[in-house]
Scaffold this motif. Sequence first.
Motif, PDB file in Angstrom:
ATOM      1  N   TRP A  49       0.901  -1.495   0.021  1.00  0.00           N
ATOM      2  CA  TRP A  49      -0.133   0.199  -0.053  1.00  0.00           C
ATOM      3  C   TRP A  49       0.553   1.469   0.161  1.00  0.00           C
ATOM      4  O   TRP A  49       0.274   2.134  -0.835  1.00  0.00           O
ATOM      5  N   PHE A  50       2.095   1.206   0.147  1.00  0.00           N
ATOM      6  CA  PHE A  50       2.792   2.129   0.723  1.00  0.00           C
ATOM      7  C   PHE A  50       3.233   2.990  -0.826  1.00  0.00           C
ATOM      8  O   PHE A  50       3.066   4.270  -1.023  1.00  0.00           O
ATOM      9  N   LEU A  51       3.498   1.701  -1.524  1.00  0.00           N
ATOM     10  CA  LEU A  51       4.242   2.368  -2.504  1.00  0.00           C
ATOM     11  C   LEU A  51       3.003   2.513  -3.397  1.00  0.00           C
ATOM     12  O   LEU A  51       2.821   4.010  -4.414  1.00  0.00           O
ATOM     13  N   MET A 256       7.504  12.116   9.348  1.00  0.00           N
ATOM     14  CA  MET A 256       6.927  11.425  10.451  1.00  0.00           C
ATOM     15  C   MET A 256       6.293  10.731   9.785  1.00  0.00           C
ATOM     16  O   MET A 256       6.367  10.376   8.685  1.00  0.00           O
ATOM     17  N   SER A 257       4.908  10.122  10.555  1.00  0.00           N
ATOM     18  CA  SER A 257       4.919   8.878   9.966  1.00  0.00           C
ATOM     19  C   SER A 257       2.803   9.037   9.606  1.00  0.00           C
ATOM     20  O   SER A 257       2.699   9.910  10.190  1.00  0.00           O
ATOM     21  N   TYR A 258       2.581   8.703   8.835  1.00  0.00           N
ATOM     22  CA  TYR A 258       0.474   8.889   8.382  1.00  0.00           C
ATOM     23  C   TYR A 258       0.511   7.395   8.156  1.00  0.00           C
ATOM     24  O   TYR A 258       1.632   6.559   8.132  1.00  0.00           O
ATOM     25  N   ALA A 283       6.532  14.105   5.647  1.00  0.00           N
ATOM     26  CA  ALA A 283       5.379  12.558   6.597  1.00  0.00           C
ATOM     27  C   ALA A 283       5.751  11.802   5.616  1.00  0.00           C
ATOM     28  O   ALA A 283       5.191  12.131   3.761  1.00  0.00           O
ATOM     29  N   ALA A 284       5.825  10.407   5.932  1.00  0.00           N
ATOM     30  CA  ALA A 284       5.654   9.245   4.638  1.00  0.00           C
ATOM     31  C   ALA A 284       4.185   8.309   5.444  1.00  0.00           C
ATOM     32  O   ALA A 284       4.483   8.283   6.138  1.00  0.00           O
ATOM     33  N   PRO A 285       4.282   7.064   4.389  1.00  0.00           N
ATOM     34  CA  PRO A 285       4.020   6.037   5.175  1.00  0.00           C
ATOM     35  C   PRO A 285       4.435   5.446   6.279  1.00  0.00           C
ATOM     36  O   PRO A 285       5.670   5.098   5.912  1.00  0.00           O
ATOM     37  N   GLY A 286       3.711   5.460   7.501  1.00  0.00           N
ATOM     38  CA  GLY A 286       5.233   4.312   8.537  1.00  0.00           C
ATOM     39  C   GLY A 286       3.913   3.686   9.085  1.00  0.00           C
ATOM     40  O   GLY A 286       4.604   2.403  10.206  1.00  0.00           O
ATOM     41  N   GLU A 287       3.608   3.189   9.085  1.00  0.00           N
ATOM     42  CA  GLU A 287       2.553   1.995   9.254  1.00  0.00           C
ATOM     43  C   GLU A 287       2.352   0.657   8.531  1.00  0.00           C
ATOM     44  O   GLU A 287       1.471   0.807   7.084  1.00  0.00           O
ATOM     45  N   SER A 307       9.055   5.196   7.378  1.00  0.00           N
ATOM     46  CA  SER A 307       8.546   6.642   7.265  1.00  0.00           C
ATOM     47  C   SER A 307       9.936   7.482   6.437  1.00  0.00           C
ATOM     48  O   SER A 307      10.193   7.254   5.513  1.00  0.00           O
ATOM     49  N   ALA A 308      11.076   6.919   7.284  1.00  0.00           N
ATOM     50  CA  ALA A 308      12.104   7.744   7.107  1.00  0.00           C
ATOM     51  C   ALA A 308      13.347   6.551   5.731  1.00  0.00           C
ATOM     52  O   ALA A 308      13.720   7.191   5.039  1.00  0.00           O
TER      53      ALA A 308
END
Length: 718
Positions: A49-51, A256-258, A283-287, A307-308
């Motif tokens: 999902w994050f991609l 940060m994460s979302y 912010a980037a996906p982190g979950e 996220s990083a």
Amino acid sequence: MMQKFQTRRSIFPVLLFLILSCCFFHGQRVSAFTSPSADNTAFSDTLPWFLTDIGAEEAWSLLSEKKPVGVPVIVAVIDTGVDYTHPLIAGNLLENMAEKNGTAGMDDDKNGYLDDIYGINTCSHNSDPMDDSAGTIAGHGTHIAGTILQTAGASANENPFNIRILCIKAGDAYGNFSDEALIEALQYASSRGANVINLSVSMTSCSKALYDALFAASENAVLISSAGNRSMGTSEGSSRGRSYYPAALPFVVGVMSYGKEHTLSSFSNWDRISDSGEDYELAAPGESIFSSVPGGSFKNSSGTSMSAGIVSGAAALLCANYKKQSLYTAAELTSFLMNSGISDLVYTDSSQGEHLFSRLDLPSLLTSSPKPRLICRTASLHYMNGSNGQYRFSFLIQNQGADALKVSLDAACSIPGVQITFDHECPDSIPSLSSFEYSGVLTLTENPSDLKTVQLSLAVRCSGKETASEQVSFEAETSIHTEGTVSRDIPLQNISLSISDPLVLKTGDLLRISVAYIPENTTADRSIAFSSSAPEIISVDADGTLHARSGGTAVISAVSSVGFVRKVRVTVLSAAKSETKQTGPASETPTTLDSDKTENPSADQKKLTVGQTIRHKKLKYRITSLRASGGTLCLYGLTVKKKTLKTVSIPDTIRIGKRRFRVTRIAPKTFQNCRNLRKIRLGKYIRSIGRHAFRHISKKAVIRSSGYRQSRLLQKRP
């Protein structure tokens, strides 16, 4: 025997089928992580999902059309290590061919490390950066490396944009990262030509030595760091906030994460005030990030570290996009990444304040170009007392974008017929992530009778490397002083500050400086300009609020409008020093008080400072905060040998002179290896117990506590 053989032989085809099936589906699964071009859509539905959320496939297609140069983009992963045998990672490593093809046990490339084929281990000081398989964050570095590769379009079988991972182990699987290990890791990454450096670590302070190493590395690489997972805002404007490093540094991209719903993750730290100098910019996906772990497998993990890793993968693609041209510096690409993304992530804090953050968007990152972004950090216009119509002005201009070229400045006043003289000439350029102070004197040729204020505007025009000239304007305003009022003015004779010299703080402390004017009824301009000799150690706001950031010593200066200067020497105790026997600056001998032998309470009351050591009934404490009536203490050591300690009772409060101090913390490793310790009673005010505080004590030991908070702290024996 023949019957048994026939039975086993009948099982062989089944086993062979299962093995081949597993290999086939495993291969499909790895390929599904990344699709190197838009034409390869066989596994587009199975992309993590994050991609999909960051528009990875579209970005890969755009970059493929540009045909980036085949020179590798090197991403250094400074972490718990990397499993360099993992199928996703093994074919995408930066290998040291001089060592690989050289003689074992020899430093073939003369860089000071033996056989550093895949990287180094700065913890154990060897050349094996293999990730740990056991520990609270085991496999952390491997997961980050896999996330970077997936974001950059690499898989187990192909690497279309030539992104290479440089493995550096600088911490263990329990989260222990020393400054020395990180500094050595940064220096090694720079020596190997790293274009991007991922630091998925977060600390509450940054020492001067580590700051210098990070700044040196940022000159040639884009630095990415995680904001941290404490659900905490940065320290600006709030005593309850805390900034985490290196993410909060101005030359590091703090991430940060979302989650999938485009809301900030509940665990993510967040930026309280944008463009303040201490920022998490993106912010980037982190979950639920699906990536590699040691042993050749994959799993979901959550955190700002993930996220990083995604942003580091994006930075690698950004470097691949511009590496052929060699047009932009690392600082320019860093600032470009900081100010990219889609600004639609709204976060509401506990005070119902709304904060708008940008989330990573790969296609827009690769289709736009870096350009200058000038902002005015401070603007001031002050009347020069007794000068008959002269005003001193100052504009602090900061460039948060690409290098500003062909800079021209034009100052204009709201009152016609004024004279404007500048202290220095206009610079030809303002480099990325740098500041420039433009100051001078404005002189009124005659006193206007119908105006009450004077306004000065500064227009700045500049161009970028690939952008046309643009103009931005800044303004400053103050009231008009006429000659009539000058004669009736009560001049300022001196100033004094509300803090003592010298002053001792600890990292994270906030302290407001109050200024007293002599005489108090002066009619002179009361503005005070505060400055710090080392902002990375302790910074000061325009209102005189001190922010203790990292260990060291700095001088705080307060300058009045007529030139009176007061200076205070401030020592900041770093987190590392507060947990060891060094209770003061390295160059000074720490002051120690014995609370049982206080003979002159009034004298001791004056001598008490933050960081001072207190001895009380076999235990050693350090003052962590001071108030008029008392303060707080941290228990950090013993005055007796550990093997002789059998029982210990930590008091609720300790009286020193006329003050009463609460014991609120136990430092890491305080009672470690106290093998004869049997009974421990905790004070009711303790709210923090450091790592390994009770490690290797007897299993028969009984720890008694009161209160829900302490019960929670002791659920897992520290």
